[in-house]
Each structure stands twice: as structure tokens, then as C-alpha cells.
Design a protein around this motif. Structure first.
Motif, PDB file in Angstrom:
ATOM      1  N   MET A   1      -5.876  -5.852  53.300  1.00 64.15           N
ATOM      2  CA  MET A   1      -5.067  -5.112  54.248  1.00 64.15           C
ATOM      3  C   MET A   1      -4.789  -5.936  55.499  1.00 64.15           C
ATOM      4  N   HIS A   2      -5.781  -6.668  55.951  1.00 60.72           N
ATOM      5  CA  HIS A   2      -5.625  -7.474  57.158  1.00 60.72           C
ATOM      6  C   HIS A   2      -4.599  -8.588  56.950  1.00 60.72           C
ATOM      7  N   LYS A   3      -4.554  -9.144  55.746  1.00 59.88           N
ATOM      8  CA  LYS A   3      -3.600 -10.209  55.443  1.00 59.88           C
ATOM      9  C   LYS A   3      -2.166  -9.677  55.435  1.00 59.88           C
ATOM     10  N   ASP A   4      -1.970  -8.444  54.938  1.00 58.65           N
ATOM     11  CA  ASP A   4      -0.634  -7.839  54.934  1.00 58.65           C
ATOM     12  C   ASP A   4      -0.131  -7.621  56.351  1.00 58.65           C
ATOM     13  N   LEU A   5      -1.034  -7.284  57.256  1.00 54.12           N
ATOM     14  CA  LEU A   5      -0.648  -7.079  58.653  1.00 54.12           C
ATOM     15  C   LEU A   5      -0.163  -8.379  59.281  1.00 54.12           C
ATOM     16  N   LYS A   6      -0.812  -9.492  58.948  1.00 53.46           N
ATOM     17  CA  LYS A   6      -0.378 -10.792  59.460  1.00 53.46           C
ATOM     18  C   LYS A   6       1.020 -11.126  58.974  1.00 53.46           C
TER      19      LYS A   6
ATOM     20  N   VAL B   1      -1.596 -27.625  54.383  1.00 51.80           N
ATOM     21  CA  VAL B   1      -3.047 -27.627  54.586  1.00 51.80           C
ATOM     22  C   VAL B   1      -3.571 -26.199  54.648  1.00 51.80           C
ATOM     23  N   TYR B   2      -2.850 -25.322  55.313  1.00 52.96           N
ATOM     24  CA  TYR B   2      -3.242 -23.910  55.378  1.00 52.96           C
ATOM     25  C   TYR B   2      -3.311 -23.306  53.982  1.00 52.96           C
ATOM     26  N   ARG B   3      -2.289 -23.579  53.176  1.00 54.77           N
ATOM     27  CA  ARG B   3      -2.264 -23.033  51.810  1.00 54.77           C
ATOM     28  C   ARG B   3      -3.405 -23.577  50.959  1.00 54.77           C
ATOM     29  N   VAL B   4      -3.737 -24.860  51.121  1.00 57.72           N
ATOM     30  CA  VAL B   4      -4.808 -25.460  50.326  1.00 57.72           C
ATOM     31  C   VAL B   4      -6.157 -24.842  50.697  1.00 57.72           C
ATOM     32  N   PHE B   5      -6.415 -24.668  51.999  1.00 57.53           N
ATOM     33  CA  PHE B   5      -7.712 -24.158  52.426  1.00 57.53           C
ATOM     34  C   PHE B   5      -7.846 -22.644  52.293  1.00 57.53           C
ATOM     35  N   ASN B   6      -6.767 -21.926  52.156  1.00 53.32           N
ATOM     36  CA  ASN B   6      -6.827 -20.469  52.021  1.00 53.32           C
ATOM     37  C   ASN B   6      -6.514 -19.990  50.606  1.00 53.32           C
ATOM     38  N   LYS B   7      -6.721 -20.862  49.637  1.00 57.32           N
ATOM     39  CA  LYS B   7      -6.537 -20.478  48.250  1.00 57.32           C
ATOM     40  C   LYS B   7      -7.646 -19.522  47.851  1.00 57.32           C
TER      41      LYS B   7
END
Length: 81
Positions: A1-6, A69-75
Motif C-alpha cells: 500500500m505504501h508503494k502505491d502511494l509513492k 540503480v534504484y530498480r536493481v536495488f529495489n527488486k
């Protein structure tokens, strides 16, 4: 839910940044003085647009690298079945 808010707050901000721009005068003082002394203002506008274009490329490259880099570390972690 928190990710959808972002994501929901990020999309309007991106729309504002991409579609509502301000004109920028990106000439140095010496270039401006030389180009304003002539009667042909299309040359001055061309130089100004070229400077803005050259200024934008490094920001786009650094932004792309940061996004990667964000996408790689937040996989999401792989589930071990």
C-alpha cells in the motif's frame, strides 16, 4: 500500500515537470553581448537553444543511471520454493 502511494504522488509531479516548463536564458555574459550586438536574433536563439540542449543531456544521463540503480536495488526477493 505504501508503494502505491509513492507512485500516485509521483505521477502528478512528473506531469508538472514535463509539461509545464519555463523559458531559460542559458547564455554566458560574453556570448550574450556578442550575439546581441548583431541584428540577426535567430542566431542568438539558436545558440541559446544549443546551450540548453547541451545542459540537459548530463541530467538525463545521471537520472537514467539513478533510476537503473534504484530498480536493481529495489527488486523483490526471489522466493525459494
Amino acid at each position: 500500500m505504501h508503494k502505491d502511494l509513492k507512485i500516485k504522488t509521483c505521477i502528478p509531479v512528473l506531469i508538472v515537470f514535463f509539461f509545464f516548463t519555463l523559458n531559460a536564458e542559458a547564455q554566458c555574459a560574453m556570448c550574450r553581448a556578442v550575439l546581441e550586438s548583431g541584428e540577426d536574433q535567430s542566431t542568438a536563439e539558436g545558440i541559446n537553444n544549443g546551450i540548453v540542449y547541451l545542459m540537459a543531456i548530463p541530467y538525463i544521463l545521471v537520472g537514467s543511471i539513478c533510476f537503473y540503480v534504484y530498480r536493481v536495488f529495489n527488486k523483490p526477493p526471489k522466493s525459494s520454493d
